[in-house]
Design an enzyme around this catalytic site. Structure first.
Site, PDB file in Angstrom:
ATOM      1  N   GLU A  90      -5.727   4.149   4.447  1.00 29.96           N
ATOM      2  CA  GLU A  90      -5.656   4.224   5.946  1.00 29.96           C
ATOM      3  C   GLU A  90      -4.556   4.237   6.494  1.00 29.96           C
ATOM      4  OE1 GLU A  90      -8.532   0.779   4.531  1.00 29.96           O
ATOM      5  OE2 GLU A  90      -9.297   0.997   6.812  1.00 29.96           O
ATOM      6  N   ILE A 133     -13.730  -1.573  -4.535  1.00 32.95           N
ATOM      7  CA  ILE A 133     -14.829  -1.613  -5.445  1.00 32.95           C
ATOM      8  C   ILE A 133     -15.250  -0.031  -5.885  1.00 32.95           C
ATOM      9  CG2 ILE A 133     -17.178  -1.919  -5.912  1.00 32.95           C
ATOM     10  CD1 ILE A 133     -16.743  -4.785  -3.997  1.00 32.95           C
ATOM     11  N   GLY A 134     -15.227   0.895  -4.726  1.00 34.60           N
ATOM     12  CA  GLY A 134     -15.658   2.251  -4.956  1.00 34.60           C
ATOM     13  C   GLY A 134     -14.856   2.987  -5.895  1.00 34.60           C
ATOM     14  N   ASN A 138      -0.209  -2.683  10.956  1.00 35.48           N
ATOM     15  CA  ASN A 138      -1.077  -3.291  10.711  1.00 35.48           C
ATOM     16  C   ASN A 138      -1.075  -4.819  11.018  1.00 35.48           C
ATOM     17  OD1 ASN A 138      -3.819  -4.324  10.253  1.00 35.48           O
ATOM     18  ND2 ASN A 138      -4.137  -3.573   8.114  1.00 35.48           N
ATOM     19  N   ARG A 160     -14.148  -7.988  -9.872  1.00 34.04           N
ATOM     20  CA  ARG A 160     -13.590  -8.136 -11.170  1.00 34.04           C
ATOM     21  C   ARG A 160     -14.089  -9.261 -11.797  1.00 34.04           C
ATOM     22  NH1 ARG A 160      -7.741  -6.422  -9.087  1.00 34.04           N
ATOM     23  NH2 ARG A 160      -8.490  -7.769  -7.522  1.00 34.04           N
ATOM     24  N   ARG A 168     -19.596 -11.683   3.377  1.00 29.83           N
ATOM     25  CA  ARG A 168     -20.174 -11.529   4.373  1.00 29.83           C
ATOM     26  C   ARG A 168     -21.528 -11.159   3.981  1.00 29.83           C
ATOM     27  NH1 ARG A 168     -16.608  -7.291   7.360  1.00 29.83           N
ATOM     28  NH2 ARG A 168     -14.915  -7.761   6.197  1.00 29.83           N
ATOM     29  N   HIS A 204     -14.375   0.544   9.796  1.00 30.69           N
ATOM     30  CA  HIS A 204     -13.794   1.220   8.613  1.00 30.69           C
ATOM     31  C   HIS A 204     -13.733   2.964   9.008  1.00 30.69           C
ATOM     32  CE1 HIS A 204     -15.380  -1.750   5.204  1.00 30.69           C
ATOM     33  NE2 HIS A 204     -13.927  -1.950   5.708  1.00 30.69           N
ATOM     34  N   ARG A 233      -2.426   0.084  13.841  1.00 29.03           N
ATOM     35  CA  ARG A 233      -4.283  -0.030  13.443  1.00 29.03           C
ATOM     36  C   ARG A 233      -4.781  -0.872  14.723  1.00 29.03           C
ATOM     37  NH1 ARG A 233      -7.335  -3.870   9.963  1.00 29.03           N
ATOM     38  NH2 ARG A 233      -9.348  -3.045  10.071  1.00 29.03           N
ATOM     39  N   GLY A 288     -15.234  -2.568  -0.397  1.00 30.93           N
ATOM     40  CA  GLY A 288     -14.177  -3.252  -0.744  1.00 30.93           C
ATOM     41  C   GLY A 288     -14.627  -4.706  -0.568  1.00 30.93           C
ATOM     42  N   LYS A 309       1.081  -5.906   7.978  1.00 32.67           N
ATOM     43  CA  LYS A 309       1.228  -4.964   6.828  1.00 32.67           C
ATOM     44  C   LYS A 309       1.907  -3.817   7.381  1.00 32.67           C
ATOM     45  CE  LYS A 309      -2.717  -6.091   4.057  1.00 32.67           C
ATOM     46  NZ  LYS A 309      -4.141  -5.892   4.106  1.00 32.67           N
ATOM     47  N   HIS A 343     -17.640   3.128   1.502  1.00 34.76           N
ATOM     48  CA  HIS A 343     -16.393   2.407   1.450  1.00 34.76           C
ATOM     49  C   HIS A 343     -16.629   0.946   1.165  1.00 34.76           C
ATOM     50  CE1 HIS A 343     -12.032   1.000   2.742  1.00 34.76           C
ATOM     51  NE2 HIS A 343     -12.876  -0.205   2.655  1.00 34.76           N
ATOM     52  N   GLY A 361     -14.926  -5.886   2.662  1.00 33.75           N
ATOM     53  CA  GLY A 361     -15.735  -5.222   3.466  1.00 33.75           C
ATOM     54  C   GLY A 361     -16.304  -4.041   3.097  1.00 33.75           C
TER      55      GLY A 361
END
Ligand code: ADP
Length: 375
Positions: free
Chosen positions: A360, A305-306, A6, A258, A215, A154, A65, A184, A13, A182, A186
């Site tokens: 991913e 987050i999810g 990525n 958090r 955003r 995503h 990616r 996060g 990554k 999703h 984003g």
């Protein structure tokens, strides 16, 4: 072995997979890179030091990616001259990402001319969205002449968790209707009908839709004109405001959920307001996608987050939404969920609510392997 890369504008990554079992052998992150060649040399040296490879060309397959595949790609593809040319052409639609993705591809090509490289696009899963949902109600010429339409992002994550949901529910993905969330830094929501994306909340760019870490998500477009014409803010600054200074950060000063949860627990009202707006937006999409889909087999939470915030999940599934969808969150399961894929709704809920850990890189490895095997 498959090396999944990525390549971002300042980091690379990577995850090394066993090609047959898709087990992760090693992973890492090169930060603050200036030169992709040097970054890859570091990665290859690390893989040598750890004993995964002896020579550079021990890795013969790379999965990249790539953020934007435009209307050209609806599935992973082997990278050739045509594919590189299209990724380059699409830099104008994803300036921060496609350029870096392409650079990574070119450097690997130079260092390892015999390697096979596969591109897996964030937009590909959403190419099944019908025209009535992907077109914006602006003059059609903007689509016809300038490619302005909803692309969605995503996609790799929504696709992965949809398949995991099918596996968990022991159902055929091609007969499954889902709403996948999703959430996060984003965030995006997707409506999936018979295993295919039919609508998603991100649009022409990843700025549209849900409220995010920094955003704004969707706002009245006239606000931009007002900021510019009446408040005298220049376009570069407006771009920064909407992408970097809005969302959770814009409302309460912090973009990390958090920290926001801690602030709420300490009675911070702005943090509470930020969370309330975030949750309202999620409910708006669940409601509208429920109507678009008609029948829903499951609702899936994923992303940082999810997967982790029981507070967000509990606020989303308030009594109104539960009554409307004829489902119910099991408050205990919601707080204790720990596995990679689990149900958090009560036993007799009509629509299961699932928490699924996204992966991913694994989806890119799956797509890469499938593409190579289909040759
Ligand atoms: P990205 O979109 O950059 O991949 P992630 O999917 O990692 O981001 O999500 C990051 C978000 O997930 C942050 O807001 C972070 O606070 C939140 N998050 C991560 N772990 C938890 C947790 N245990 N509880 C609540 N929120 C969490």
């Amino acid at each position: 072995m498959i090396l999944v890369l990525n390549c971002g504008s300042s980091s690379v990554k990577y995850k090394l997979f066993n090609k047959d079992t898709l087990e992760v052998l090693h992973k890492g992150n090169e930060e603050e890179i200036i030169d992709y060649g040097l970054a890859f040399n570091h990665i290859f040296q690390e893989l040598k030091d750890k004993g995964f490879i002896k020579n550079l060309d021990d890795i013969k397959i790379f999965g990249h990616r790539v953020v934007h595949g435009g209307e050209y790609f609806n599935k992973p593809v082997i990278i050739d001259e045509y594919v590189k040319q299209k990724i380059e052409e699409l830099i104008k639609l994803a300036p921060l990402h496609n350029g870096a993705n392409l650079q990574g591809i070119k450097v690997i090509e130079k260092q390892l001319p015999n390697a096979v490289q596969v591109a897996v696009f964030d937009t590909a899963f959403h190419q099944s969205i019908p025209k009535n949902a992907y077109l914006y109600p602006i003059p059609l010429s903007f689509y016809e002449e300038h490619n302005i339409r909803k692309y969605g992002f995503h996609g790799t994550s929504h696709n992965y968790v949809a398949k995991e949901a099918a596996r968990f529910l022991s159902k055929d993905i091609e007969k499954l209707n889902l709403i996948t969330l999703h959430l996060g830094n984003g965030s995006s929501a997707t409506a999936i009908q018979n295993g295919k994306s039919i609508n998603t909340s991100m649009g022409f760019t990843p700025l549209e839709g849900l409220m995010m870490g920094t955003r704004s998500g969707s706002i009245d477009p006239s606000i931009i004109l007002y900021m510019h014409d009446t408040l005298g803010i220049d376009m570069n600054e407006i771009n920064r405001i909407l992408n970097k200074k809005s969302g959770l950060r814009g409302v309460c000063g912090n973009s990390d959920l958090r920290t926001i949860q801690d602030m709420i627990n300490n009675g911070n009202e702005k943090a509470q307001l930020a969370l309330d707006i975030f949750v309202t937006r999620i409910k708006e999409f669940i409601g509208s996608y429920a109507i678009e889909l008609g029948h829903i087999d499951a609702i899936v939470f994923t992303g940082g987050i999810g997967e982790n915030s029981s507070m967000v999940r509990e606020k989303v599934f308030d009594s109104h939404l539960e009554e409307f969808l004829n489902t119910k969150l099991d408050k205990h399961l919601n707080k204790t969920v720990k596995t990679n894929c689990d149900k958090i709704s009560v036993i007799d809920a009509k629509i299961p609510i699932l928490v699924i850990k996204t992966d991913e890189e694994k989806e890119i490895a799956i797509g890469t392997k499938k593409t190579i095997e289909s040759l």
